[in-house]
Design an enzyme around this catalytic site. Structure first.
Site, mmCIF file in Angstrom:
data_model
loop_
_atom_site.group_PDB
_atom_site.id
_atom_site.type_symbol
_atom_site.label_atom_id
_atom_site.label_comp_id
_atom_site.label_asym_id
_atom_site.label_seq_id
_atom_site.Cartn_x
_atom_site.Cartn_y
_atom_site.Cartn_z
ATOM 1 N N THR A 13 0.849 -1.192 0.000
ATOM 2 C CA THR A 13 0.000 0.000 0.000
ATOM 3 C C THR A 13 0.887 1.246 0.000
ATOM 4 O OG1 THR A 13 -0.153 0.137 2.417
ATOM 5 C CG2 THR A 13 -1.808 -1.227 1.293
ATOM 6 N N GLY A 14 0.382 2.311 -0.642
ATOM 7 C CA GLY A 14 1.136 3.574 -0.678
ATOM 8 C C GLY A 14 2.459 3.428 -1.390
ATOM 9 N N ALA A 15 2.403 2.918 -2.637
ATOM 10 C CA ALA A 15 3.658 2.541 -3.323
ATOM 11 C C ALA A 15 4.058 3.490 -4.448
ATOM 12 C CB ALA A 15 3.540 1.117 -3.850
ATOM 13 N N SER A 16 3.434 4.664 -4.525
ATOM 14 C CA SER A 16 3.751 5.538 -5.666
ATOM 15 C C SER A 16 5.118 6.188 -5.533
ATOM 16 C CB SER A 16 2.668 6.606 -5.841
ATOM 17 O OG SER A 16 2.609 7.436 -4.705
ATOM 18 N N GLY A 18 8.699 6.997 -2.500
ATOM 19 C CA GLY A 18 9.312 6.807 -1.187
ATOM 20 C C GLY A 18 9.537 5.342 -0.819
ATOM 21 N N ILE A 19 9.244 5.032 0.430
ATOM 22 C CA ILE A 19 9.533 3.701 0.966
ATOM 23 C C ILE A 19 8.716 2.626 0.248
ATOM 24 C CG2 ILE A 19 9.324 2.275 3.051
ATOM 25 C CD1 ILE A 19 9.998 4.860 4.679
ATOM 26 N N GLY A 20 7.439 2.906 -0.003
ATOM 27 C CA GLY A 20 6.578 1.918 -0.670
ATOM 28 C C GLY A 20 7.093 1.572 -2.056
ATOM 29 N N SER A 141 7.201 3.320 12.851
ATOM 30 C CA SER A 141 8.152 4.431 13.055
ATOM 31 C C SER A 141 8.748 4.342 14.453
ATOM 32 C CB SER A 141 7.392 5.750 12.909
ATOM 33 O OG SER A 141 8.108 6.802 13.515
ATOM 34 N N TYR A 154 0.528 10.835 15.382
ATOM 35 C CA TYR A 154 1.373 9.949 14.566
ATOM 36 C C TYR A 154 2.013 8.882 15.464
ATOM 37 C CZ TYR A 154 5.009 8.524 11.237
ATOM 38 O OH TYR A 154 5.826 7.786 10.399
HETATM 39 P P1 NAD Z 1 5.815 9.392 1.401
HETATM 40 O O1 NAD Z 1 4.951 10.541 1.780
HETATM 41 O O2 NAD Z 1 6.985 9.624 0.523
HETATM 42 O O3 NAD Z 1 4.926 8.244 0.719
HETATM 43 C C1 NAD Z 1 3.723 7.830 1.302
HETATM 44 C C2 NAD Z 1 2.983 6.953 0.338
HETATM 45 O O4 NAD Z 1 1.722 6.611 0.936
HETATM 46 C C3 NAD Z 1 2.664 7.674 -0.968
HETATM 47 O O5 NAD Z 1 2.750 6.728 -2.019
HETATM 48 C C4 NAD Z 1 1.222 8.124 -0.774
HETATM 49 O O6 NAD Z 1 0.533 8.264 -1.997
HETATM 50 C C5 NAD Z 1 0.679 6.966 0.049
HETATM 51 N N1 NAD Z 1 -0.505 7.300 0.810
HETATM 52 C C6 NAD Z 1 -0.690 8.316 1.673
HETATM 53 N N2 NAD Z 1 -1.940 8.289 2.152
HETATM 54 C C7 NAD Z 1 -2.545 7.213 1.589
HETATM 55 C C8 NAD Z 1 -3.834 6.657 1.676
HETATM 56 N N3 NAD Z 1 -4.771 7.180 2.463
HETATM 57 N N4 NAD Z 1 -4.106 5.571 0.941
HETATM 58 C C9 NAD Z 1 -3.178 5.019 0.120
HETATM 59 N N5 NAD Z 1 -1.937 5.492 -0.013
HETATM 60 C C10 NAD Z 1 -1.634 6.594 0.712
HETATM 61 O O7 NAD Z 1 6.234 8.742 2.765
HETATM 62 P P2 NAD Z 1 7.282 7.594 3.131
HETATM 63 O O8 NAD Z 1 8.359 8.236 3.888
HETATM 64 O O9 NAD Z 1 7.603 6.758 1.951
HETATM 65 O O10 NAD Z 1 6.401 6.781 4.174
HETATM 66 C C11 NAD Z 1 5.997 5.436 3.982
HETATM 67 C C12 NAD Z 1 5.716 4.828 5.349
HETATM 68 O O11 NAD Z 1 6.907 4.870 6.133
HETATM 69 C C13 NAD Z 1 4.648 5.561 6.156
HETATM 70 O O12 NAD Z 1 3.838 4.629 6.825
HETATM 71 C C14 NAD Z 1 5.464 6.372 7.146
HETATM 72 O O13 NAD Z 1 4.747 6.650 8.314
HETATM 73 C C15 NAD Z 1 6.617 5.419 7.387
HETATM 74 N N6 NAD Z 1 7.791 6.096 7.944
HETATM 75 C C16 NAD Z 1 8.500 7.005 7.212
HETATM 76 C C17 NAD Z 1 9.596 7.622 7.793
HETATM 77 C C18 NAD Z 1 10.445 8.606 7.049
HETATM 78 O O14 NAD Z 1 11.336 9.226 7.670
HETATM 79 N N7 NAD Z 1 10.250 8.816 5.770
HETATM 80 C C19 NAD Z 1 9.964 7.323 9.114
HETATM 81 C C20 NAD Z 1 9.204 6.413 9.827
HETATM 82 C C21 NAD Z 1 8.138 5.787 9.225
#
Ligand code: NAD
Length: 244
Positions: A13-16, A18-20, A141, A154
């Protein structure tokens, strides 16, 4: 959805971005067919899916589904008859004093980060039970471990993800289904673009590894968790360069 019956199948989920996105790439590299979701960024997700199909010769389906909307998740699962790996990655942050937060904002964070894990897992589990195997990985996190000022909602949502992980692991261990979480420190993605370069530099100096984590490192750990013995379950693995 065009899903090959015999190939292992993973949902992220949320794979467009970043981490996904990095997790999707790691899974594609290991030969998984993929179902990738996003909320508002379908063109970006479709581009990522097409590039993974071309690079790795897998089948990759990109769908819009708000992770906080149970009916959107039900629609995806309606066409699935198997699933090997579920990665609950979609998440959003909120930075501000708790007293400035509205009830709607609170619910949005909790639903997107925590309830979403329930909406997908409850539908994935029956598919995994059929095979007596499967792997659920929740992206959490360090704030879920230790809490952060100005990020109470959060932190609460990710603390909930950690407890969800431990409890569900106990429920599913008799069925040979693994449930683990990766508790990320500061990973270099758009989620941190709200911070100034000076703030990011201050953060970096607090991290013993003296750098931010890369999304690809989270992808690598997801793959290692999938390949780990099924006896490894109910764990919250902290990936933070020694920070917290
Ligand atoms: P990001 O904002 O770059 O990407 C988030 C992704 O989630 C995007 O693809 C976005 O479209 C998707 N998304 C957001 N809301 C959504 C929804 N309601 N339904 C479906 N998709 C949705 O963030 P990231 O840093 O890649 O974060 C990914 C995960 O890692 C998150 O759960 C975040 O809490 C966790 N995380 C990130 C960090 C960090 O420092 N980046 C640290 C701790 C945890």
């Amino acid at each position: 959805m065009n899903i090959t019956k015999n190939a292992p199948l993973a949902m992220v989920t949320g794979a467009s971005r970043g981490i996904g996105r990095a997790i999707a790439e790691a899974l594609a590299g290991a030969g998984y067919d993929l179902i990738l979701t996003c909320c508002h960024t379908l063109p970006e997700l479709q581009e990522a899916a097409a590039s993974l199909e071309e690079k790795y010769g897998i089948t990759c389906t990109a769908v819009t589904a708000d992770a906080s909307d149970p009916s959107a998740i039900e629609k995806i699962f309606a066409s699935l008859d198997h699933l090997d790996v579920l990665v609950n990655n979609a998440g959003i942050s909120y930075i501000g004093l708790l007293t400035d937060m509205s009830v709607d904002e609170w619910q949005h964070i909790i639903n997107t980060n925590l309830s979403s894990c329930f909406y997908t897992s409850r539908l994935a589990i029956p598919l995994m039970l059929q095979k007596h195997s499967g792997c659920i990985i929740n992206i959490s996190s360090v704030w879920g471990n230790v809490g952060a000022s100005m990020e109470v909602a959060y932190s609460a949502s990710k603390g909930g993800v950690n407890s969800f992980t431990k409890a569900l692991a106990k429920e599913l261990a008799p069925s040979n289904i693994q449930v683990n979480a990766i508790s990320c420190g500061v990973i270099d993605t758009a989620m941190n673009h709200c911070f100034s370069p000076e703030e990011m530099d201050t953060l970096r100096k607090e991290i013993p590894a003296d750098r931010l984590g890369q999304p690809e490192e989270v992808g690598q750990l997801v793959l290692q968790l999938i390949q780990a013995p099924t006896y490894l379950t109910g764990q919250i693995l902290t990936l933070d360069g020694g920070w917290q």
